[in-house]
Structures are given as structure tokens and as C-alpha cells.
Design a protein around this motif. Structure first.
Motif: not given
Length: 450
Positions: A146-148, A197-198, A202-203
């Protein structure tokens, strides 16, 4: 007088001998003998069947999932498209932020609504001389980390804007800030739940971007209804929670209308399809629409079933089609079962009241002897079953009401025509026999007939 002989041979010269006469006679007879025509030339019906088969094969593309209707062809989602386009218009005029989340089960038209709304706003901006919105499509399911996503976004910006290619949030914001003042970037994030993600970092950063960067808008889609609520606790700004628009599954009339629309488009390109009566398509469309509307409402499944049906019919028509009403209907039920369109039928039959289940059993027993029967025959079979169970039977009027409402609406049986004398109305079992048996087997009272 000197007689000169012509260089051309006369008729008498050619036939001077008896042998040549016989040879010529045989040759003339061979010329006059009728030429044996090929099967297609000798049978116009066969030639028409081949053309019809080719038309069905080509028409299947209109039911393919890759076919994208224009916004004027969208059925059942007009209000949703209008709301999205209105929000996009306000955002492009710097009157509001753009953060919208479309959710719904698969096949409810989420991606279709997004594309149709963008098409509408693009046409409106062109007419009014406004600058177009720059959409960036990202399917989050294709992103392994997700970070990409930041580098994925900047890679789709214009060359003059991509000053920073790092995947950090800071450099992504710097790249956006270098965009000209009037340009609006719309991030269309499909399958947004793949960015979960945990820590939801990112979201949350993406959902907050429309409030920190007025040039950025978010239009996201996913199946999960509660995704914004799950991310709300991690948002620094509670107001950054996007507006949620849930899409309900397609209903029976909407699915049927969409199938008819695609058929009309196919007939416009391939007029040969007019040779198949509309009633043949009607029966198949109604069956597919009822089954899918009562189970999942997935329009993609309905289109795929009809596409497969046309491909199957294209192979069978040259040899097997002779104008039968049930030609397409028989295959439609089989394809529905193969593609999982009947998975909930077992539960629906199992949840019916006792007399309705008994009517389904009567229909199953009759269908094993004949494919089409009257309501009078079906009622007689039901009366016989009640007699064997030593139970009173319902009246004929109650029986007709059950058939016309519950059993027909659930796609279990098909009634043909609306005659004044209900006893003469013809009926057929639409549900696969194995599906009916699987639904009734758990009930020991029906064991002796299954």
C-alpha cells in the motif's frame, strides 16, 4: 472452276464418322445434365441458419463484460450518476471538496457509475469552456505494498509535474502542489479496501488529502460498506470521512431492461437476428433476470449467462434449431446452474410453506413425464399428493395464487399466457430438477417421491 476448301471445318466434316457422332452426342448429354448443387445452394434454409449462427456469435460481444455502454445507455443507476456528476461539478468550480465512497456487492455498477459521471462532467466542461478534470485510475488490488501508491499516483501525472518520484507522502504532496492552479486531480481508487493496513496510515492520508489539497479529489469504490467507519478513528480530521453512497443490487425489471437493451443494440448491427422471434429471447431473459435478481442482483453474472447462451446457440442452431419456443430457455437454465446463478434456489425452496413445497414437488413429478403441462394437471397432481399424505388440499383459487405469485416470482415455474380459464394455462418447471431434489431431500416427508 477451282473449288477452295475453307480452313474451318464444316458440320459434315466433324460428324463424318459414326464414332465421332456418338462421341458428340455423349458430350452434349453430359453438358445438359443438371449440375449437382451443394448443400447450401440446394437448401436456402440451411444457408439462413448458417448466417443466423454467425450473427449470434458476433452479437455475443454486446453481452461481454468488456462492452462499456455510454452514459445515455445506463439503466437503473441514473440518480447515482447524477449525484456524482453534481459533486464533481461543484468541486471543479471550487465550491466543495470531493470525497466520495461508492460501496456495494459485486456487479452493482460501481465502476459503471464512475465512468458515466466522468463522461457527463467532461461533456459539460467542454460545452462551458471549462478545463477537464484529470482522472487517475488505480486498482488498489494490483498494488502489492500500500505504501507504494504514492509513486503510482505521481507516475500518472504529466511529465512537467513529476518532479518527485519517491513513494513518500511528502514528495507526493509536493508533486501535486506543482500542478497549475486550475487543474484538478481526481484519484479514482477501485477496491479501496486493499489499502487497509494495521495502522490505517496510507488509507487515512489519502482520505485526508482532499481537505489539505483542494486540487485533489477522491472517488473510491469497494464492496465493504463499513470501510469509512473503520478508518474514522484514525483520521486526524473527523470531517475527512468520505460521503458514503451504497448501491443496492439490480432488481428484476432493471436486469431484464438491460438485457433487452443489449439485444436491441445487437439487432441494429446484425439484422439477421430478427429471424428469431422476440418471444424466444423473452423467456430466457425473464428466467435469468428472476433468478439473479432474487439471489444476488449481479448484472455481470446476468450478462455473462446470456453471452454464453448466445455462443452455445450459435453452435447448435445450424443443426438443431427449427423454431422451437424453448430452444434458448432450455440452455439458459443449464448455464445458470453452471455459473452459480441457482445457488440460493435450494434455500428459497427450503423456506417455502408446506403447501408451496408440495406444489413444487408436484411440478417436479409432472416434469419427469412431460416438459409442459396445464395448471389443471398440476393441481390434480397436488391433490393426489395431499391424498397420499392424508391432508386436505387447498382450493384451486389458492393454488393459482401460489403459482402466479410465490412460485413464479421466485423463478421456480414459468406460466405461459394469461387465459380466462386458469385451468388451461400452461406451466413448466424452470428450476433444474436436481436443484429441486436437493432442496426437498432434507424433509423426510418427501422421501418416498425423490
Amino acid at each position: 472452276m477451282v473449288t477452295t476448301r475453307s480452313s474451318k471445318r464444316t458440320w459434315n466434316d466433324i460428324h463424318s464418322t459414326e464414332t465421332k457422332q456418338k462421341q458428340l452426342t455423349a458430350y452434349v448429354k453430359s453438358i445438359k445434365r443438371p449440375r449437382v448443387a451443394t448443400k447450401k445452394e440446394n437448401n436456402p434454409h440451411c444457408l439462413n441458419q448458417v448466417k443466423l449462427s454467425e450473427s449470434l456469435l458476433a452479437a455475443s460481444q454486446y453481452f461481454s463484460l468488456s462492452y462499456e455502454p455510454s452514459r445515455c445507455q445506463v439503466i437503473g443507476r441514473e440518480q447515482t450518476i447524477s449525484i456524482i456528476s453534481e459533486k464533481l461539478k461543484k468541486w471543479s468550480n471550487n465550491q466543495d471538496t470531493m470525497s466520495l465512497y461508492l460501496c456495494g456487492s459485486p456487479g452493482t455498477g460501481k465502476s459503471l457509475c464512475v465512468k458515466a459521471a466522468l463522461e457527463m462532467i467532461a461533456a459539460d466542461n467542454n460545452n462551458n469552456g471549462l478545463q477537464d478534470i484529470h482522472p487517475i485510475y488505480i486498482n488498489c488490488a494490483t498494488i502489492s505494498d500500500p505504501k507504494t501508491i504514492y509513486s503510482v499516483i505521481t507516475s500518472q501525472l504529466e511529465e512537467s509535474v513529476r518532479l518527485y518520484s519517491s513513494d513518500t507522502k511528502t514528495n507526493w504532496i509536493r508533486a501535486i502542489e506543482n500542478i497549475q492552479a486550475k487543474q484538478h486531480i481526481l484519484l479514482i481508487l477501485e477496491e479501496l479496501d486493499f489499502l487497509v493496513t494495521r495502522d490505517m496510515s496510507v488509507l487515512c492520508s489519502l482520505l485526508e488529502s482532499p481537505y489539505s489539497l483542494s486540487k485533489v479529489g477522491i472517488l473510491a469504490t469497494a464492496n465493504s460498506v463499513d470501510l469509512p467507519e473503520r478508518a474514522a478513528s484514525c483520521l486526524k480530521l473527523y470531517s475527512a470521512q468520505p460521503v458514503t453512497m451504497p448501491l443496492s443490487p439490480y432488481g428484476y425489471e432493471e436486469i431484464e431492461s438491460i438485457l433487452y437493451q443489449r439485444l436491441c443494440l445487437a439487432k441494429a448491427s446484425y439484422p439477421c437476428l430478427e429471424k428469431i422471434p422476440v418471444s424466444h429471447f423473452t423467456d430466457a431473459f425473464q428466467l435469468v433476470a428472476k433468478k439473479i435478481a432474487t439471489s444476488c442482483g449481479d448484472i455481470r453474472l446476468a450478462l455473462d449467462v446470456i453471452r454464453t447462451l448466445l455462443l452455445s446457440a450459435a453452435k447448435r442452431i445450424p443443426a438443431e434449431y427449427h423454431g422451437e419456443d424453448s430452444f434458448l430457455l432450455q440452455d439458459a437454465a443449464k448455464i445458470l446452474e453452471e455459473k452459480g446463478g441457482l445457488t440460493s434456489m435450494k434455500n428459497r425452496i427450503g423456506n417455502l410453506p408446506f403447501q408451496q413445497q408440495l406444489a413444487v414437488l408436484a411440478c417436479l413429478l409432472l416434469s419427469q413425464r412431460k416438459s409442459l403441462f396445464t395448471l389443471n394437471e398440476l393441481y390434480s397432481q397436488l391433490t393426489q399428493l395431499n391424498g397420499q399424505l392424508e391432508l386436505p388440499c387447498i382450493s384451486f383459487s389458492q393454488f393459482v395464487d401460489i403459482c402466479e405469485t410465490s412460485l413464479s416470482d421466485h423463478g421456480i415455474i414459468q406460466l405461459e399466457g394469461r387465459k380466462i380459464d386458469k385451468r388451461r394455462v400452461r406451466c413448466s418447471l424452470l428450476t433444474c430438477a436436481n436443484e429441486v431434489k436437493a432442496a426437498l431431500e432434507p424433509f423426510t416427508v418427501y422421501a418416498s417421491w425423490l
